[in-house]
Structure formats: structure tokens, C-alpha cells
Design a protein around this motif. Structure first.
Motif, PDB file in Angstrom:
ATOM      1  N   ALA A 152      16.706  14.597  13.086  1.00 34.21           N
ATOM      2  CA  ALA A 152      15.913  14.283  11.897  1.00 34.21           C
ATOM      3  C   ALA A 152      15.542  15.582  11.194  1.00 34.21           C
ATOM      4  O   ALA A 152      15.477  16.645  11.825  1.00 34.21           O
ATOM      5  CB  ALA A 152      14.650  13.498  12.261  1.00 34.21           C
ATOM      6  N   ILE A 153      15.310  15.477   9.886  1.00 33.71           N
ATOM      7  CA  ILE A 153      14.803  16.594   9.093  1.00 33.71           C
ATOM      8  C   ILE A 153      13.294  16.434   8.986  1.00 33.71           C
ATOM      9  O   ILE A 153      12.809  15.396   8.526  1.00 33.71           O
ATOM     10  CB  ILE A 153      15.428  16.611   7.685  1.00 33.71           C
ATOM     11  CG1 ILE A 153      16.959  16.635   7.774  1.00 33.71           C
ATOM     12  CG2 ILE A 153      14.915  17.806   6.889  1.00 33.71           C
ATOM     13  CD1 ILE A 153      17.531  17.864   8.408  1.00 33.71           C
ATOM     14  N   LEU A 154      12.551  17.432   9.417  1.00 36.62           N
ATOM     15  CA  LEU A 154      11.093  17.387   9.399  1.00 36.62           C
ATOM     16  C   LEU A 154      10.563  18.347   8.350  1.00 36.62           C
ATOM     17  O   LEU A 154      11.034  19.487   8.241  1.00 36.62           O
ATOM     18  CB  LEU A 154      10.512  17.759  10.761  1.00 36.62           C
ATOM     19  CG  LEU A 154      10.411  16.653  11.819  1.00 36.62           C
ATOM     20  CD1 LEU A 154      11.779  16.079  12.146  1.00 36.62           C
ATOM     21  CD2 LEU A 154       9.723  17.172  13.073  1.00 36.62           C
ATOM     22  N   GLN A 155       9.587  17.891   7.583  1.00 36.48           N
ATOM     23  CA  GLN A 155       8.949  18.746   6.573  1.00 36.48           C
ATOM     24  C   GLN A 155       7.810  19.520   7.226  1.00 36.48           C
ATOM     25  O   GLN A 155       6.629  19.275   6.978  1.00 36.48           O
ATOM     26  CB  GLN A 155       8.457  17.902   5.397  1.00 36.48           C
ATOM     27  CG  GLN A 155       9.548  17.163   4.661  1.00 36.48           C
ATOM     28  CD  GLN A 155      10.623  18.097   4.147  1.00 36.48           C
ATOM     29  OE1 GLN A 155      10.331  19.153   3.568  1.00 36.48           O
ATOM     30  NE2 GLN A 155      11.878  17.721   4.345  1.00 36.48           N
TER      31      GLN A 155
ATOM     32  N   PHE B  51      10.044  11.004  17.652  1.00 37.22           N
ATOM     33  CA  PHE B  51      10.097  11.657  16.344  1.00 37.22           C
ATOM     34  C   PHE B  51       8.836  11.335  15.531  1.00 37.22           C
ATOM     35  O   PHE B  51       8.350  12.171  14.775  1.00 37.22           O
ATOM     36  CB  PHE B  51      11.334  11.202  15.573  1.00 37.22           C
ATOM     37  CG  PHE B  51      12.583  11.957  15.909  1.00 37.22           C
ATOM     38  CD1 PHE B  51      12.743  13.272  15.505  1.00 37.22           C
ATOM     39  CD2 PHE B  51      13.596  11.363  16.632  1.00 37.22           C
ATOM     40  CE1 PHE B  51      13.897  13.978  15.809  1.00 37.22           C
ATOM     41  CE2 PHE B  51      14.761  12.055  16.945  1.00 37.22           C
ATOM     42  CZ  PHE B  51      14.903  13.362  16.536  1.00 37.22           C
ATOM     43  N   GLY B  52       8.328  10.119  15.665  1.00 36.99           N
ATOM     44  CA  GLY B  52       7.154   9.711  14.892  1.00 36.99           C
ATOM     45  C   GLY B  52       5.878  10.402  15.306  1.00 36.99           C
ATOM     46  O   GLY B  52       4.886  10.352  14.571  1.00 36.99           O
ATOM     47  N   MET B  53       5.867  11.048  16.466  1.00 35.53           N
ATOM     48  CA  MET B  53       4.649  11.716  16.925  1.00 35.53           C
ATOM     49  C   MET B  53       4.355  13.002  16.165  1.00 35.53           C
ATOM     50  O   MET B  53       3.226  13.489  16.189  1.00 35.53           O
ATOM     51  CB  MET B  53       4.756  12.020  18.423  1.00 35.53           C
ATOM     52  CG  MET B  53       4.742  10.787  19.312  1.00 35.53           C
ATOM     53  SD  MET B  53       4.480  11.179  21.059  1.00 35.53           S
ATOM     54  CE  MET B  53       5.878  12.265  21.363  1.00 35.53           C
TER      55      MET B  53
ATOM     56  N   GLU C  32      13.039  12.626   7.797  1.00 34.45           N
ATOM     57  CA  GLU C  32      14.202  11.829   7.381  1.00 34.45           C
ATOM     58  C   GLU C  32      15.201  11.834   8.529  1.00 34.45           C
ATOM     59  O   GLU C  32      15.625  12.895   9.000  1.00 34.45           O
ATOM     60  CB  GLU C  32      14.844  12.432   6.136  1.00 34.45           C
ATOM     61  CG  GLU C  32      16.129  11.721   5.710  1.00 34.45           C
ATOM     62  CD  GLU C  32      16.831  12.445   4.583  1.00 34.45           C
ATOM     63  OE1 GLU C  32      17.976  12.060   4.250  1.00 34.45           O
ATOM     64  OE2 GLU C  32      16.248  13.408   4.043  1.00 34.45           O
ATOM     65  N   PHE C  33      15.557  10.632   9.006  1.00 30.26           N
ATOM     66  CA  PHE C  33      16.492  10.543  10.115  1.00 30.26           C
ATOM     67  C   PHE C  33      17.897  10.896   9.643  1.00 30.26           C
ATOM     68  O   PHE C  33      18.381  10.371   8.645  1.00 30.26           O
ATOM     69  CB  PHE C  33      16.474   9.147  10.728  1.00 30.26           C
ATOM     70  CG  PHE C  33      15.249   8.868  11.546  1.00 30.26           C
ATOM     71  CD1 PHE C  33      15.023   9.553  12.732  1.00 30.26           C
ATOM     72  CD2 PHE C  33      14.318   7.930  11.135  1.00 30.26           C
ATOM     73  CE1 PHE C  33      13.886   9.307  13.488  1.00 30.26           C
ATOM     74  CE2 PHE C  33      13.182   7.681  11.883  1.00 30.26           C
ATOM     75  CZ  PHE C  33      12.959   8.371  13.067  1.00 30.26           C
ATOM     76  N   VAL C  34      18.562  11.776  10.393  1.00 32.20           N
ATOM     77  CA  VAL C  34      19.937  12.160  10.097  1.00 32.20           C
ATOM     78  C   VAL C  34      20.905  11.206  10.778  1.00 32.20           C
ATOM     79  O   VAL C  34      21.901  10.775  10.206  1.00 32.20           O
ATOM     80  CB  VAL C  34      20.200  13.608  10.543  1.00 32.20           C
ATOM     81  CG1 VAL C  34      21.666  13.982  10.337  1.00 32.20           C
ATOM     82  CG2 VAL C  34      19.297  14.568   9.784  1.00 32.20           C
TER      83      VAL C  34
END
Length: 321
Positions: free
Chosen positions: A247-250, A290-292, A298-300
Motif C-alpha cells: 500500500a501507499i501511505l501518506q 494496514f488500517g492500524m 491506497e492499496f497497491v
């Protein structure tokens, strides 16, 4: 005067929230006329904020980077997040201890009393579950390597190989740096070794970059679909979980790396975003992990991860209702 000051703060908060704002949309959000928005923008410029007018069908404004860092405006959640991050910032990066302490003191000093009490109650002591293998690197070292990666400039550095004799002289390495990543509590540089004519992975804590950097280069294609797959293949056998996704994390790579855990691959994309690859025992469990991370993401892929996230979101919505 108080109404104007409050409106300026609201305008600054909006400009910090996204890159570009159409002028009319700003006026609608502030419930004022476009002319008032223009005057308020001029006031912010007088205060040192680099607000630039953008061209387009509607016209608009953008808060650019300036020569000096202007005062920033945080909401309550952002202020708490900054305070917590500053308390844990030295886990994997050295050389920022004094700066982090001074920044925390500055943030705390200007906090409202209600937030200051919450921060004071949250005295963080970081207990590192991977302390036996985690290494720290100097912040200036990370900046120098990351700059070379983003500029596509050849990097020269001394490398302390683990089995090299202390008196043995080893010539500097010359590498086309491609990716700066973390794996299992350590920082690594993935690059093309010009002397060995092959891809190599270097531990950053063993590198001593030299200046100036070399000429610019055209990035080569990795021998893998992405850097996470490449790093995972290099350390194959250490991760036996059946499901792996990205995933892409901001969020900053250095912040995510502190909590991503062993087996995670964190790749810096920009100074404020990163690519995170994780593994898990199930797709649903992986989606929940990932949600933590409290940031936009955005999931890749793969598709199984996206499907699990959709199912998990529906399950949470039903539970919350």
C-alpha cells in the motif's frame, strides 16, 4: 480585528490541507467573497507565507515552500500526533535528539491547556521488540543518501564490510542509488554497483557518504516488479507468512518504519509518503494491519488484499451502526 484574524487562520488551515485551491471554493468555504479571499491572501504574504496564485479556468492559490519555515497551524489530532512522533523519533535515527527535544518543547509551549494535559499524560518510553537487531543511523546520513536517490546522482561512499580487517584499505564504492528502504529495523540502500556491474543492497549504518556526488544517471529497471519484491527475495526464508501485499501511505517512511515490524519493507517515495509491504497469516488480517497506521493510504495489491479490505470495511460499518 478578531474576525479577520480568525478568518486568516482558517484560510491558512485550508491552504495547508491540500495542494491547490480554486479561489471560488475558498470563498465558499470561508463564506466570504473572492475579493476578501484575495485581500486575506495578501495579508498572509505580508506575514511571510509563500502563497502563489495558480492559473487555470477558475484560478486559485497554492501554499508553496519558502526560504524559511513559516508558522504552521495544526488541528488537535495533528498536534498530538506531532508530539508523540517527536518522543519516538530517535528510535532508528540518531543526531536529532536535541532538535526533537526542542521541537517538542516548542509545540508543548503553544498548545492549549487541554492538549498540553493530554501530551503530558502520554510520556512515551519506546521498548523495541527488535532491539537485538535494530540499528540507528545518523539523520544527515539519511538525508544525503535520500537526496542522491531523488536527484538520480551517483553516490560514492566508504562501506564497512562486516568481515573486513580494520587495517585493510577498501576503495570507495560507486553506486547508482535507486531506493532507500527499511527491513526488520534496519535501513538499506538498493542500488546498481558500477564497479561490480550488478545490483547490490547496502546497510546504511555501514555507509559513510562522500561529497560531492557523481554525475546524474538514468534509473535502471529493477530485476523485480518493485523494490518490495526485490528486498523480500533477498531475505527469503525469514518471512513464512502466506499473504503479502502493498500500500501507499501518506506518511514519512521514518515514522512508519518504527512500527511496521519485522519483515516489513518501507520504501520512501516522497518526503511525506512511502510504500509499505507487509505479510500476514490471512488477507483480512493483513488488511486490518494496514488500517492500524493512522494516515491516508491506497492499496497497491494484490486483488485479494483489496477484496479483503472491502469486506473488512463493510464489516466495520455494520458493527459501528
Amino acid at each position: 480585528m478578531s474576525e479577520t484574524s480568525a478568518r486568516l487562520l482558517a484560510l491558512l488551515s485550508l491552504l495547508q490541507a491540500r495542494r491547490d485551491w480554486p479561489g471560488q471554493l475558498l470563498a465558499d468555504r470561508l463564506e466570504v467573497s473572492p475579493r476578501t479571499v484575495r485581500r486575506d491572501v495578501d495579508r498572509l504574504r505580508d506575514l511571510g507565507y509563500p502563497v502563489r496564485a495558480t492559473k487555470g479556468p477558475d484560478g486559485g492559490y497554492r501554499l508553496d515552500a519558502g526560504a524559511d519555515l513559516p508558522p504552521l497551524l495544526f488541528d488537535d489530532d495533528q498536534a498530538i500526533a506531532v508530539a508523540v512522533a517527536l518522543q519516538t523519533a530517535t528510535t532508528t535515527v540518531t543526531g536529532i535528539e536535541e532538535g526533537a527535544l526542542r521541537a517538542l518543547a516548542t509545540v508543548r509551549q503553544v498548545m492549549p491547556a487541554r492538549l498540553r494535559q493530554r501530551v503530558d499524560a502520554l510520556q512515551v518510553t519506546t521498548v523495541d521488540r527488535y532491539a537485538n537487531r535494530r540499528t540507528t543511523v545518523d539523520s544527515e546520513q539519511l538525508i544525503a543518501i535520500g537526496t542522491a536517490v531523488r536527484a538520480n546522482e551517483v553516490l560514492r561512499f566508504d562501506y564497512a564490510a562486516p568481515r573486513a580487517a580494520e587495517e585493510e584499505w577498501v576503495p570507495p564504492r560507486k553506486v547508482e542509488p535507486h531506493h532507500l528502504v527499511t527491513w526488520g529495523g534496519r535501513w538499506y540502500l538498493v542500488g546498481w554497483d558500477l564497479d561490480r556491474n550488478d545490483w547490490r543492497t547496502f546497510r546504511v549504518d555501514r555507509m559513510t557518504p562522500k561529497t560531492p556526488t557523481g554525475p546524474r544517471f538514468t534509473p535502471r529497471e529493477l530485476p523485480a516488479p518493485d523494490v518490495a519484491t526485490y528486498i523480500s527475495s533477498k531475505f527469503r526464508g525469514q518471512d513464512r507468512n502466506p499473504c503479502r501485499g502493498e500500500a501507499i501511505l501518506q506518511a514519512k517512511a521514518s515514522d512508519i518504519a518504527q512500527w511496521a515490524g519485522h519483515g516489513a519493507v518501507v520504501e520512501e517515495l516522497t518526503p511525506t509518503s512511502c510504500r509499505l509491504a507487509l505479510s500476514g497469516w490471512s488477507w483480512t488480517g493483513l488488511a486490518a494491519t494496514f488500517g492500524m497506521f493512522e494516515c491516508d493510504l491506497e492499496f497497491v495489491g494484490p486483488q485479494e488484499l483489496k477484496d479483503a479490505a472491502t469486506q473488512l470495511a463493510a464489516r466495520y460499518r455494520e458493527a459501528a451502526s
